[in-house]
Design a protein around this motif. Structure first.
Motif, PDB file in Angstrom:
ATOM      1  N   LYS A  96       0.716  -1.287   0.069  1.00 41.14           N
ATOM      2  CA  LYS A  96      -0.091  -0.114   0.093  1.00 41.14           C
ATOM      3  C   LYS A  96       1.067   1.158  -0.046  1.00 41.14           C
ATOM      4  CE  LYS A  96      -3.794  -2.506   0.490  1.00 41.14           C
ATOM      5  NZ  LYS A  96      -4.670  -2.869   1.200  1.00 41.14           N
ATOM      6  N   SER A 112      -2.317   3.257  -3.247  1.00 36.83           N
ATOM      7  CA  SER A 112      -3.329   3.291  -3.363  1.00 36.83           C
ATOM      8  C   SER A 112      -4.153   4.812  -2.749  1.00 36.83           C
ATOM      9  CB  SER A 112      -2.988   3.370  -1.375  1.00 36.83           C
ATOM     10  OG  SER A 112      -2.529   2.119  -1.777  1.00 36.83           O
ATOM     11  N   ASP A 113      -3.574   5.964  -3.402  1.00 41.34           N
ATOM     12  CA  ASP A 113      -3.879   7.746  -3.418  1.00 41.34           C
ATOM     13  C   ASP A 113      -5.080   7.174  -4.850  1.00 41.34           C
ATOM     14  OD1 ASP A 113      -2.127   6.270  -5.396  1.00 41.34           O
ATOM     15  OD2 ASP A 113      -1.247   8.645  -5.836  1.00 41.34           O
ATOM     16  N   LYS A 115      -7.731   4.924  -4.621  1.00 38.62           N
ATOM     17  CA  LYS A 115      -8.091   5.340  -3.815  1.00 38.62           C
ATOM     18  C   LYS A 115      -8.939   6.036  -3.581  1.00 38.62           C
ATOM     19  CE  LYS A 115      -8.830   0.603  -1.747  1.00 38.62           C
ATOM     20  NZ  LYS A 115      -8.090  -0.571  -1.136  1.00 38.62           N
ATOM     21  N   TRP A 116      -8.052   6.739  -2.449  1.00 39.53           N
ATOM     22  CA  TRP A 116      -8.262   7.317  -1.555  1.00 39.53           C
ATOM     23  C   TRP A 116      -7.949   9.282  -2.834  1.00 39.53           C
ATOM     24  CZ3 TRP A 116      -9.192   8.852   3.538  1.00 39.53           C
ATOM     25  CH2 TRP A 116      -8.348  10.098   3.376  1.00 39.53           C
ATOM     26  N   ASP A 133      -8.344   3.376  11.277  1.00 42.23           N
ATOM     27  CA  ASP A 133      -8.805   2.441  10.403  1.00 42.23           C
ATOM     28  C   ASP A 133      -8.274   1.584  10.214  1.00 42.23           C
ATOM     29  OD1 ASP A 133      -8.388   2.035   7.128  1.00 42.23           O
ATOM     30  OD2 ASP A 133      -6.524   2.717   7.407  1.00 42.23           O
ATOM     31  N   CYS A 136      -6.181  -1.135   8.399  1.00 45.16           N
ATOM     32  CA  CYS A 136      -4.973   0.027   7.703  1.00 45.16           C
ATOM     33  C   CYS A 136      -3.567  -0.580   6.899  1.00 45.16           C
ATOM     34  CB  CYS A 136      -4.265   0.714   9.075  1.00 45.16           C
ATOM     35  SG  CYS A 136      -3.506   0.303  10.211  1.00 45.16           S
ATOM     36  N   TYR A 140      -0.723   3.875   4.881  1.00 46.28           N
ATOM     37  CA  TYR A 140      -0.808   4.740   4.002  1.00 46.28           C
ATOM     38  C   TYR A 140      -1.835   5.734   4.026  1.00 46.28           C
ATOM     39  CZ  TYR A 140      -1.736   7.577  -0.774  1.00 46.28           C
ATOM     40  OH  TYR A 140      -0.933   8.500  -1.310  1.00 46.28           O
ATOM     41  N   HIS A 141      -3.095   5.303   3.654  1.00 50.49           N
ATOM     42  CA  HIS A 141      -3.924   6.232   3.599  1.00 50.49           C
ATOM     43  C   HIS A 141      -4.039   7.519   5.854  1.00 50.49           C
ATOM     44  CE1 HIS A 141      -6.366   3.659   1.552  1.00 50.49           C
ATOM     45  NE2 HIS A 141      -5.646   4.832   0.268  1.00 50.49           N
ATOM     46  N   ARG A 144      -2.927  10.229   4.717  1.00 53.39           N
ATOM     47  CA  ARG A 144      -3.528  11.042   4.185  1.00 53.39           C
ATOM     48  C   ARG A 144      -5.291  11.546   5.009  1.00 53.39           C
ATOM     49  NH1 ARG A 144      -2.911  10.499  -1.322  1.00 53.39           N
ATOM     50  NH2 ARG A 144      -4.117  12.751  -1.353  1.00 53.39           N
ATOM     51  N   MET A 145      -5.252  11.036   5.921  1.00 48.85           N
ATOM     52  CA  MET A 145      -6.396  11.114   7.210  1.00 48.85           C
ATOM     53  C   MET A 145      -5.904  12.215   7.289  1.00 48.85           C
ATOM     54  SD  MET A 145      -7.203   7.286   7.920  1.00 48.85           S
ATOM     55  CE  MET A 145      -8.081   6.296   6.825  1.00 48.85           C
TER      56      MET A 145
END
Length: 327
Positions: A96, A112-113, A115-116, A133, A136, A140-141, A144-145
């Motif tokens: 990810k 994964s970017d 998907k974000w 998350d 997780c 990665y996310h 971003r969160m």
């Protein structure tokens, strides 16, 4: 317990106290002690030693708003660049991401970017929210969160390599209210405290999807928001697909509902305002082998004569994002 892991968890405990999550400490230390007692991956201590070898560099030019990028190639020497790349390669496969670290592009299996980008425009603002998350991955996310101004972000996932990958990235980003705990959702007490709970790519791995949705709900405060991403199939409220053995070569795939069925599931367990944010077929550009994940990937799991089907003959992976509010 490994000294470095103990430091990571102590930092997480401090965050929980300051963010109004101190009631989690009624169970969490004992759970992490049990995690330590049962033993980790055989490479875990080695991985921790490798993290300690990563060069200490000032956290500069950190961008987590429209990607995860840290530093510039000109900020470090050629020797440091080779050192960082060599150490991070010890934590392969990287699934990810991607991450850009001092000019080095860590190209993960999943974009994964992408998907974000499909998710973020549909969710409530994360500003000043406490976020969990579930599943997780490498985190990665989580970054971003935080890039969306979340107050604090906690990721849980029992996979120890993902924990190591997360901590390797955090080593360069520096102290932030983002923490990873090696737990599964079944170990979570009903905190009923998070403003937003994400679960992306987990539901279809659960033998009891209704129980899983209930567990997610019990981490949210009333009025909190669930962001759920999972594999789906076409159909109506009664359509749920269960593969006979493997699905796209994955053994641990259990239930793939239609969007309508999943909406009904969410409503039955206590969510309202269930809405579909996105449906998309996973492409071989979004999930693929890379120099950082050199094993088989999606292209190997699709029918070479008909990429709209898996090699087992089922419909190719299609993913949906649903957003719902806890009653």
């Amino acid at each position: 317990m490994n000294k470095l892991a103990l430091q990571w968890f102590d930092e997480a405990y401090q965050c929980l106290v300051t963010q109004g999550l101190s009631h989690w400490l009624q169970t969490l230390p004992a759970q992490l002690a049990a995690w330590d007692k049962q033993g980790q991956h055989g490479e875990f201590d080695k991985w921790c030693r490798l993290i300690e070898k990563l060069p200490d560099l000032p956290a500069q030019d950190v961008c987590i708003k429209d990607g995860v990028r840290i530093g510039e190639a000109t900020n470090i020497s050629e020797h440091q660049h080779k050192q960082i790349e060599g150490l991070l390669r010890q934590f392969m496969p990287w699934r990810k991401g991607p991450f850009d670290i001092y000019g080095m592009h860590l190209d993960t299996e999943w974009r994964s970017d992408w998907k974000w980008d499909r998710v973020v425009e549909h969710i409530s603002s994360l500003k000043d929210r406490k976020v969990l998350d579930v599943g997780c991955g490498s985190g990665y996310h989580l970054w971003r969160m935080l890039g969306e101004d979340a107050r604090c972000v906690i990721g849980i996932d029992p996979t120890e390599l993902f924990l190591i990958q997360f901590q390797a990235i955090k080593h360069f980003i520096g102290p932030r209210p983002v923490h990873y705990l090696p737990l599964g959702i079944e170990q979570m007490q009903p905190l009923q405290a998070f403003d937003t709970v994400f679960s992306m790519g987990v539901l279809y791995h659960r033998k009891d999807p209704m129980q899983f949705l209930e567990q997610l709900k019990l981490q949210l405060r009333r009025g909190g928001e669930l962001v759920l991403e999972t594999l789906v199939v076409e159909g109506d409220t009664s359509t749920v697909f269960m593969p006979t053995d493997r699905y796209a070569q994955m053994r641990n795939v259990w239930f793939l509902p239609s969007v309508a069925a999943l909406t009904l599931w969410l409503e039955r367990v206590g969510f309202k305002n269930v809405r579909l944010a996105d449906v998309s077929v996973t492409s071989t550009q979004e999930q693929r082998a890379t120099p950082w994940m050199q094993g088989q990937s999606l292209a190997d799991f699709l029918d070479p004569e008909d990429p709209t089907k898996t090699i087992e003959g089922y419909a190719a992976p299609q993913r949906a994002v649903l957003i719902a509010t806890r009653k």
